[in-house]
Design a protein around this motif. Structure first.
Motif, PDB file in Angstrom:
ATOM      1  N   ASN A 236     102.488  46.573  29.650  1.00 21.18           N
ATOM      2  CA  ASN A 236     103.842  46.028  29.517  1.00 21.18           C
ATOM      3  C   ASN A 236     104.707  46.382  30.728  1.00 21.18           C
ATOM      4  O   ASN A 236     105.514  45.562  31.188  1.00 21.18           O
ATOM      5  CB  ASN A 236     104.485  46.544  28.233  1.00 21.18           C
ATOM      6  CG  ASN A 236     103.855  45.947  26.991  1.00 21.18           C
ATOM      7  OD1 ASN A 236     103.294  44.849  27.039  1.00 21.18           O
ATOM      8  ND2 ASN A 236     103.928  46.666  25.878  1.00 21.18           N
TER       9      ASN A 236
ATOM     10  N   ARG B  69     103.703  44.089  33.592  1.00 23.14           N
ATOM     11  CA  ARG B  69     104.249  42.734  33.413  1.00 23.14           C
ATOM     12  C   ARG B  69     105.751  42.703  33.701  1.00 23.14           C
ATOM     13  O   ARG B  69     106.258  41.740  34.278  1.00 23.14           O
ATOM     14  CB  ARG B  69     103.971  42.230  31.999  1.00 23.14           C
ATOM     15  CG  ARG B  69     102.509  42.000  31.684  1.00 23.14           C
ATOM     16  CD  ARG B  69     102.337  41.549  30.245  1.00 23.14           C
ATOM     17  NE  ARG B  69     102.716  40.147  30.057  1.00 23.14           N
ATOM     18  CZ  ARG B  69     103.073  39.628  28.893  1.00 23.14           C
ATOM     19  NH1 ARG B  69     103.167  40.415  27.816  1.00 23.14           N
ATOM     20  NH2 ARG B  69     103.368  38.346  28.798  1.00 23.14           N
ATOM     21  N   ALA B  70     106.434  43.755  33.276  1.00 22.70           N
ATOM     22  CA  ALA B  70     107.873  43.810  33.528  1.00 22.70           C
ATOM     23  C   ALA B  70     108.172  43.805  35.029  1.00 22.70           C
ATOM     24  O   ALA B  70     109.196  43.273  35.467  1.00 22.70           O
ATOM     25  CB  ALA B  70     108.471  45.048  32.868  1.00 22.70           C
TER      26      ALA B  70
ATOM     27  N   ASN C 111     106.344  42.214  37.057  1.00 21.69           N
ATOM     28  CA  ASN C 111     105.672  40.990  37.508  1.00 21.69           C
ATOM     29  C   ASN C 111     104.438  41.310  38.341  1.00 21.69           C
ATOM     30  O   ASN C 111     104.039  40.546  39.224  1.00 21.69           O
ATOM     31  CB  ASN C 111     106.616  40.077  38.290  1.00 21.69           C
ATOM     32  CG  ASN C 111     106.205  38.616  38.186  1.00 21.69           C
ATOM     33  OD1 ASN C 111     105.704  38.180  37.150  1.00 21.69           O
ATOM     34  ND2 ASN C 111     106.387  37.866  39.257  1.00 21.69           N
TER      35      ASN C 111
ATOM     36  N   LEU D 226     100.869  41.242  38.096  1.00 22.45           N
ATOM     37  CA  LEU D 226      99.913  40.606  37.184  1.00 22.45           C
ATOM     38  C   LEU D 226      98.461  40.881  37.541  1.00 22.45           C
ATOM     39  O   LEU D 226      97.560  40.459  36.814  1.00 22.45           O
ATOM     40  CB  LEU D 226     100.167  39.087  37.153  1.00 22.45           C
ATOM     41  CG  LEU D 226     101.599  38.668  36.784  1.00 22.45           C
ATOM     42  CD1 LEU D 226     101.702  37.159  36.700  1.00 22.45           C
ATOM     43  CD2 LEU D 226     102.033  39.316  35.475  1.00 22.45           C
TER      44      LEU D 226
ATOM     45  N   CYS E  20      97.945  40.199  26.049  1.00 24.02           N
ATOM     46  CA  CYS E  20      98.560  39.916  27.350  1.00 24.02           C
ATOM     47  C   CYS E  20      97.551  39.987  28.489  1.00 24.02           C
ATOM     48  O   CYS E  20      97.866  39.606  29.625  1.00 24.02           O
ATOM     49  CB  CYS E  20      99.704  40.887  27.625  1.00 24.02           C
ATOM     50  SG  CYS E  20      99.192  42.608  27.768  1.00 24.02           S
TER      51      CYS E  20
ATOM     52  N   PRO F  67     105.274  37.730  32.186  1.00 27.03           N
ATOM     53  CA  PRO F  67     106.137  38.240  31.106  1.00 27.03           C
ATOM     54  C   PRO F  67     106.938  37.139  30.408  1.00 27.03           C
ATOM     55  O   PRO F  67     107.439  37.352  29.304  1.00 27.03           O
ATOM     56  CB  PRO F  67     107.072  39.215  31.834  1.00 27.03           C
ATOM     57  CG  PRO F  67     107.053  38.776  33.266  1.00 27.03           C
ATOM     58  CD  PRO F  67     105.678  38.232  33.505  1.00 27.03           C
ATOM     59  N   GLN F  68     107.030  35.960  31.022  1.00 24.94           N
ATOM     60  CA  GLN F  68     107.783  34.879  30.390  1.00 24.94           C
ATOM     61  C   GLN F  68     107.110  34.381  29.105  1.00 24.94           C
ATOM     62  O   GLN F  68     107.750  33.776  28.250  1.00 24.94           O
ATOM     63  CB  GLN F  68     107.935  33.695  31.365  1.00 24.94           C
ATOM     64  CG  GLN F  68     108.794  33.988  32.575  1.00 24.94           C
ATOM     65  CD  GLN F  68     108.006  34.693  33.671  1.00 24.94           C
ATOM     66  OE1 GLN F  68     106.804  34.929  33.545  1.00 24.94           O
ATOM     67  NE2 GLN F  68     108.702  35.036  34.755  1.00 24.94           N
TER      68      GLN F  68
ATOM     69  N   ARG G 122     105.718  34.698  25.511  1.00 26.74           N
ATOM     70  CA  ARG G 122     105.828  35.558  24.336  1.00 26.74           C
ATOM     71  C   ARG G 122     104.451  35.746  23.710  1.00 26.74           C
ATOM     72  O   ARG G 122     103.494  35.037  24.009  1.00 26.74           O
ATOM     73  CB  ARG G 122     106.775  34.938  23.309  1.00 26.74           C
ATOM     74  CG  ARG G 122     108.167  34.640  23.823  1.00 26.74           C
ATOM     75  CD  ARG G 122     109.042  34.146  22.660  1.00 26.74           C
ATOM     76  NE  ARG G 122     108.391  33.070  21.915  1.00 26.74           N
ATOM     77  CZ  ARG G 122     108.509  31.779  22.220  1.00 26.74           C
ATOM     78  NH1 ARG G 122     109.238  31.402  23.269  1.00 26.74           N
ATOM     79  NH2 ARG G 122     107.896  30.856  21.494  1.00 26.74           N
ATOM     80  N   ASP G 123     104.371  36.692  22.792  1.00 20.05           N
ATOM     81  CA  ASP G 123     103.085  36.984  22.156  1.00 20.05           C
ATOM     82  C   ASP G 123     102.534  35.761  21.438  1.00 20.05           C
ATOM     83  O   ASP G 123     101.329  35.516  21.466  1.00 20.05           O
ATOM     84  CB  ASP G 123     103.243  38.142  21.162  1.00 20.05           C
ATOM     85  CG  ASP G 123     101.921  38.540  20.537  1.00 20.05           C
ATOM     86  OD1 ASP G 123     101.086  39.133  21.252  1.00 20.05           O
ATOM     87  OD2 ASP G 123     101.707  38.239  19.338  1.00 20.05           O
TER      88      ASP G 123
END
Length: 740
Positions: A496, A499-500, A502, A504, A694, A722-723, A725-726
């Protein structure tokens, strides 16, 4: 097979006491034909004629605003004018008129509609707009829709023929679902010649509403259906298909003929795993996990369905062959081995019983050659002994018409000699008119007869594959041990956070840390930011060592000189580090070089490099890959795919489907590799993929397996942005088998 056994009377099965969800499609009480006409050669006339000429006991209402009467029946301007509650509306009008007609059906509270008309999404944007309007109207009204662009639906047991096909199917036990209406008509024409019956024929068309999953569930509860056959061009809602198939397959065989095996359908990806995970290979894995058998031709589709619906379930792939001629037995053996089966070993007591029965010069092995002068009793008793042999999973009886052969009497005596509790028995009565009476006798007794022994042997292997698929339905992954829960949370925090930012693409060190958190051993991999740190780490690890680029940008390290092997001393490490830094910066920029990880140089002649990975599939979600690893993984393409979650048995099946697995038992004096450790690694890896949706792609390559364990040498992990959603991320489609 030249004669079918599926149109013989079925044993009594009680009818389901409550209506099924799609009864309005399969068993309507009133049908409105919108677009009915008496114009010769039109779809509307053929459709209405088919409904009226069969044994359908419901009411039929022609709808046409330009006619007062059609084919002797009163016609109505619209479905609103029909003087009865309509269960099913069948629409055969131009595409542009269909949305309004569906709205009228919804207002009239019709329960289902079949749209025969073409001219929708397959014709471009304007057609897609019409199709979307239909979907929205039907969804709001809870109106079930089959099609559009389909042939229609038949339920021979109800006398329903709501199609524009030239003829009606005979009642039987097979349900045939097809995305090709033309294939439906061809199969129908063939079935009438072969006297093959159906419980249902459904042309699915574009499947804007009713899809594979609901059709399979309905037919799973239909007492007339004993096997379900699908011709599939696209799987549609894969999760719905998977859930329905896993629920129905244990009680009714499901056989799929899927078009589109070409490599052109595969997608390219940056990783070995992504490039090696083609869409057709994924479907194979999906079908296996669903308990579904995949056919490779139309003939195979029907012959396998007949076998599975009429014969006991095979428990393995060991076949006993009984023949009155040596050559056909050899041909059957070749076909058996090529299809993945084996000859059943004959137990000593079985050989003794055969010695007592047969002349001294019988083959004394499997295939069991009963010789050309075998009378019906000798042949039948040899088949009985083969079926009772403890190592036998199936029996193939092969007869050639010789001078003293009585094909009909032999067939009858074989059928009479078999025990109720027995493995599947197949036959190949080779020849023409001289053996036809025997073929008919076998067919009447439910023993499928093939014209050639090779086809019979291959069909038996398909039965064994189907049985293995069904056994896999009951495999469930063990839960993650409680002591690893903290590691799961730690990995989630790491992913997480990346991802925050960016970020990847995780670097090799971070990727290996994630792998280690799930119980897969990794090589010591300290990160060096400077050449001095690299030497310090190398001194602590002992020489020789390896340097590997640590980067959150570069995908394949070796392509830009990001790997240095066999470094024997500190000077070599220092020089390799600086050279690597310069090469990477020159090729990819300053940001591409975040240092290097230092690892011991593993040199084991008794070890094997494999790859373990996961990549997403648009329909199946995360897909697992196992195969031969190293830099040539993609070129060797020795792989096996599976769907998470895994247990130890499912992991073993994945391993066994690769060529490299043959070396694990030890070859040319080498010790066997640690297969249990590899199975455990696959299980842990499947938990990692499931726990963290993710993760876009992850691969361990190489994973070095040796006689005393395994160790991950390198890993690569990419994340979804991160854009997303689960609920927008791919999720697995395998769910537990519903309890009975």
């Amino acid at each position: 097979m030249t004669t079918s056994v599926l149109d013989t009377p079925a044993p009594h099965i009680s009818i389901a006491p409550s209506p099924l969800p799609l009864d309005a499609l399969f068993s309507p009480r009133a049908v409105a034909v919108i677009g009915a006409t008496d114009r010769p050669g039109s779809v509307g006339k053929t459709l209405l004629s088919n409904l009226l000429q069969g044994s359908f006991r419901g009411h039929v209402f022609p709808v046409n605003p330009k006619r007062a009467h059609i084919m002797g029946l009163p016609a109505y301007p619209s479905i609103a004018d029909v003087p009865a509650s309509v269960d099913l509306a069948v629409i055969a009008t131009p595409a542009a008129t269909v949305p309004e007609l569906i709205a009228q059906c919804a207002k009239a509270r019709a329960r289902a509609a079949v749209i025969l008309t073409a001219g929708f999404a397959e014709c471009g944007a304007s057609g897609k707009s019409l199709q979307d309007r239909i979907s929205a109207i039907a969804r709001d009204a809870n109106l079930r829709v089959l099609g559009p662009n389909c042939l229609g639906i038949m339920n021979p047991h109800a006398g329903l023929n709501a199609t524009f096909a030239a003829g009606a199917a005979l009642p039987g036990r097979l349900a045939f679902l097809s995305q090709s209406g033309a294939l439906c008509t061809a199969v129908l024409d063939w079935s009438l010649r072969e006297r093959l019956g159906f419980s249902a024929i459904v042309s699915t068309g574009a499947m804007i509403d009713v899809g594979w999953g609901e059709l399979i569930r309905h037919l799973g509860d239909d007492p007339h259906t004993h096997a379900i056959l699908l011709y599939m061009e696209s799987i549609g809602d894969a999760a719905s298909f998977m859930s329905a198939a896993r629920a129905v397959a244990p009680k009714k065989p499901i056989v799929v003929l899927k078009a589109g095996r070409s490599h052109e359908a595969s997608r390219a990806a940056a990783s070995h795993t992504g490039a090696m995970t083609g869409s057709d290979d994924v479907l194979d894995a999906l079908f296996r996990r669903a308990g579904v058998l995949r056919a490779h031709s139309i003939g195979h589709l029907f012959s396998i369905a007949e076998l599975l619906a009429r014969q006991p379930r095979a428990h393995g792939a060991r076949l006993a062959i009984v023949t009155n001629a040596g050559g056909p037995g050899i041909l059957a053996t070749d076909a058996l081995i090529a299809a993945g089966g084996t000859l059943a070993p004959l137990a000593p007591e079985s050989i003794q019983r055969l010695n007592d029965l047969l002349p001294p010069w019988w083959s004394h092995a499997n295939p069991i050659d009963v010789l050309g002068d075998a009378d019906p009793h000798r042949f039948a008793q040899a088949v009985r002994i083969a079926a009772q042999n403890p190592e036998t999973d199936g029996v193939l009886a092969i007869l050639t018409p010789q001078a003293v052969t009585n094909a009909a009497a032999t067939a009858a005596e074989i059928a009479a000699s078999l025990d109720a509790a027995r493995p599947p028995v197949l036959a190949s009565w080779m020849g023409g008119d001289h053996v036809q009476a025997g073929i008919d006798a076998l067919t009447r007794q439910g023993i499928p007869c093939f014209p050639f022994p090779e086809d019979a042997a291959a069909a038996f292997c398909s039965m064994a594959e189907h049985a293995a698929n069904l056994r896999a339905l009951h495999e469930t992954a063990a839960p993650v041990p409680p002591e690893r829960a903290a590691n799961k949370a730690r990995v989630a925090d790491l992913l997480n956070a990346a991802r925050a930012r960016n970020c990847l693409l995780l670097d090799a060190a971070q990727s290996l840390d994630v792998v280690a958190a799930y119980g897969i051993p990794i090589a010591p991999s300290p990160v060096a930011r400077t050449s001095r740190e690299a030497v310090e780490h190398a001194d602590a690890l002992h020489y020789p060592v390896v340097l590997k680029l640590c980067s959150g940008i570069v995908t394949h390290k070796a392509d830009i000189g990001g790997v240095a092997l066999h470094l024997p001393d500190a000077a070599a490490v220092r020089r390799a580090f600086e050279d690597m830094r310069q090469r990477v910066i020159a090729a990819a920029g300053q940001a591409a070089f975040a240092g290097a990880i230092v690892q011991p140089m593993l040199q084991r002649n008794d070890a094997c490099e494999v790859i373990l990975g996961s990549a997403p599939d648009p329909q199946a979600g995360p897909v697992l890959l196992f195969g031969a690893g190293g830099a040539l993984a993609e070129i060797l393409n020795d792989k096996s795919l599976g769907l998470p979650p895994l247990d130890s048995t499912l992991a073993l099946r994945m391993i066994e489907r690769t060529r490299i697995a043959r070396t694990f038992a030890g070859v040319r004096g080498r010790k066997p590799l640690d297969l249990p450790a590899l199975q455990a690694a696959l299980v842990h890896f499947s938990h990692l993929v499931l726990d963290h949706p993710c993760i876009r792609e992850i691969e361990i390559n190489p994973l070095v397996v040796s006689p005393d364990g395994l160790i991950a040498i390198d890993a690569r992990l990419t994340l979804y942005p991160p854009q997303l959603r689960d609920d927008q991320l791919p999720h697995p489609i395998v769910h537990p088998v519903p309890r009975a």
